[in-house]
Design an enzyme around this catalytic site. Structure first.
Site, mmCIF file in Angstrom:
data_model
loop_
_atom_site.group_PDB
_atom_site.id
_atom_site.type_symbol
_atom_site.label_atom_id
_atom_site.label_comp_id
_atom_site.label_asym_id
_atom_site.label_seq_id
_atom_site.Cartn_x
_atom_site.Cartn_y
_atom_site.Cartn_z
ATOM 1 N N LEU A 1 -21.831 30.943 -21.929
ATOM 2 C CA LEU A 1 -21.711 30.325 -20.617
ATOM 3 C C LEU A 1 -23.012 29.587 -20.128
ATOM 4 O O LEU A 1 -23.829 29.576 -20.740
ATOM 5 C CB LEU A 1 -21.326 31.620 -19.586
ATOM 6 C CG LEU A 1 -20.414 32.545 -19.992
ATOM 7 C CD1 LEU A 1 -20.443 33.822 -19.253
ATOM 8 C CD2 LEU A 1 -18.952 31.925 -19.487
ATOM 9 N N HIS B 1 -56.835 28.341 -0.489
ATOM 10 C CA HIS B 1 -57.689 27.411 -1.265
ATOM 11 C C HIS B 1 -58.247 28.076 -2.294
ATOM 12 O O HIS B 1 -58.393 29.231 -2.266
ATOM 13 C CB HIS B 1 -58.810 26.848 -0.402
ATOM 14 C CG HIS B 1 -59.866 26.271 -0.984
ATOM 15 N ND1 HIS B 1 -59.788 24.656 -1.351
ATOM 16 C CD2 HIS B 1 -60.997 26.551 -1.272
ATOM 17 C CE1 HIS B 1 -60.813 24.330 -2.276
ATOM 18 N NE2 HIS B 1 -61.567 25.435 -2.213
#
Ligand code: NAI
Length: 463
Positions: A38, A442
């Site tokens: 599949l 950050h």
């Protein structure tokens, strides 16, 4: 004779996702797939295997180019091509096996074989005819052919053959500077192949923002890919081991011939609906051979729907998945919806390239007044630390008056993941200021998105 609420034809990302959603919504569902496994093109011979090879060869590139500077000394790894392909096959196996597990978990019946639709409400596989109140065509696409070029998947290959080359070629000519050509071209360039990309247009990645096209091409050239632009390939003459690619420069002049070991034909894909019997059924096709659908993915024949690469729109796995979920909801009597204005596109090179929404050029051509905020990754500390700052940027395009985000593009590390911040913003109708006012951790690559948003206002900080 087995009876179902829905039979889905094709178990690629569109089909299998649709099957799962149909089952979740209480519909008795079957999926027909003729491949041994599949997952369709994406999992077997497309997105997933190419990403495995891109990952492996990126590691090699890092070892060869960046390790020594980081104090990682010693011999660069040598390439065991057979092992690299086994690793790729293992990744495929894990993923296709995962889909089989999901089908069982959701009680979706896998009918093995190739389907045809003898009449509305009927799906034939081999000698058996199955009944379904609804049929969804999710049969995908195949590489389109190029006049004068005969593919043998050995010397002249499509993306399928390029994943299985018996050895790493010394030379490769890639026809077409689209997504496939640039991703697989990058794989082989990193493996040491001399890669030349021949492109008809004057820019790489048709339809992308011009800024991105220029910046991306420069980065790829630095990585060793060669480009011949404005060149229309006329034909390929191949033997069992070599090939000659003939192209006509658009600017005029004589036809030019390139000698090579392998030719990768990456000039687009076309819908695959062979053998379904659509003509006899009276399912209307567009002039480009796509199954014609309305805004609820219904074809011209009641009870038959179509999604994914077989219909109009970008040939992208995630677009097919969204349509798969939406059509399941429509069939279940709900309100399936896809926002075609916010479908990201990603090229998985290093650095990655990602785009969403409208381009600056397209908006200007429409006469829209826009504002552009751009931030170069050279100002992003994290990107510098991983050697991916050079040439990359985030670009956000907003409506000049309302500041609403209309489109965005990123060339940079993790661009394919970062673009989703902008997708969500666009889904919520956000302004650039909304992103600019959002605290970003950050040091992250995502700070570059915030900086580009700041650049739409009073200015970026680190540029
Ligand atoms: P493409 O349509 O992206 O690019 C084909 C290129 O070939 C174009 O630039 C075109 O101008 C050029 N071309 C066509 N005929 C030519 C000729 N005779 N001589 C020289 N150049 C010629 O097609 P591609 O790369 O094959 O991809 C097919 C589809 O698969 C696309 O829709 C793409 O979006 C999808 N795809 C997406 C991926 C992703 O999202 N990362 C990865 C791989 C495929």
């Amino acid at each position: 004779m087995a009876q179902y609420d829905v039979i889905i034809i094709g178990a690629g990302p569109g089909g299998y996702v649709s099957a799962i959603r149909c089952a979740q919504l209480g519909l008795k569902t079957a999926i027909v797939e003729g491949r041994e496994t599949l997952g369709g093109t994406c999992l077997n011979v497309g997105c997933i295997p190419s990403k495995a090879l891109l990952h492996a060869t990126h590691q090699l590139h890092e070892a060869e180019h960046n390790f020594a500077a980081m104090g990682l000394k010693g011999k660069s790894p040598s390439v065991d091509w057979k092992q690299m392909k086994s690793y790729k096959d293992e990744v495929i196996g894990q993923n296709t096996g995962g889909i089989e597990f999901l089908m069982k978990k959701n009680k979706v019946t896998w009918i093995k074989g190739w389907a045809s639709i003898p009449a509305a409400g009927k799906v034939q596989v081999g000698d058996e005819v199955h009944e379904a109140k609804n049929i969804v065509i999710a049969s995908g696409s195949v590489p389109s052919s190029l006049p004068g070029v005969e593919v043998d998947e050995k010397v002249v290959v499509t993306s399928t053959g390029a994943l299985e080359l018996p050895k790493i070629p010394k030379k490769m000519v890639v026809i077409g500077a689209g997504v496939i050509g640039l991703e697989l071209g990058s794989v082989y360039a990193r493996l040491g192949t001399d890669v030349t990309v021949v492109e008809y247009l004057d820019a790489v990645c048709p339809g992308m923002d011009k800024d991105v096209q220029r910046g991306f091409k420069r980065i790829l050239e630095k990585q060793g890919l060669k480009f011949i632009m404005g060149a229309a390939v006329q034909g390929v003459d191949a033997t069992k081991t070599k090939a000659k690619v003939r192209y006509q420069p658009k600017a005029g002049g004589d036809e030019v011939t390139l000698d090579t070991d392998v030719v990768l034909v990456a000039t687009g894909r076309k819908p695959y609906t062979d053998g379904l019997g659509l003509e006899t059924l009276g399912v209307k096709l567009t002039q480009r051979g796509q199954v014609e659908t309305n805004d609820k993915w219904a074809t011209s024949v009641p009870g038959i729907y179509a999604i994914g690469d077989a219909i109009e729109g970008p040939m992208l796995a995630h677009k097919a998945e969204d349509e798969g979920m939406a059509v399941a909801e429509v069939i279940a009597g709900k309100h399936g919806h896809v926002n075609y204005g916010v479908i990201p596109g990603v090229v998985y090179t290093t650095p990655e390239v990602a785009t969403v929404g409208a381009t600056e050029d397209a908006l200007k051509a429409e006469g829209r007044k826009v504002k552009v905020g751009k931030f170069m990754f050279m100002g992003n500390a994290r990107a510098k630390a991983v050697h991916q700052a050079e040439g990359g940027f985030v670009k956000i395009i907003t409506d000049k008056e309302t500041d609403r985000i209309l489109g965005a593009a990123i060339i940079g590390p993790g661009a394919g993941d970062m673009i989703h911040e902008l997708c969500v913003a666009m889904e919520f109708g956000a302004s650039a200021e909304d992103i600019a006012l959002t605290c970003h951790a950050h040091p992250t690559y995502s700070e570059a998105v915030r900086e580009a948003a700041l650049a739409c206002g009073d200015g970026a900080i680190h540029s």
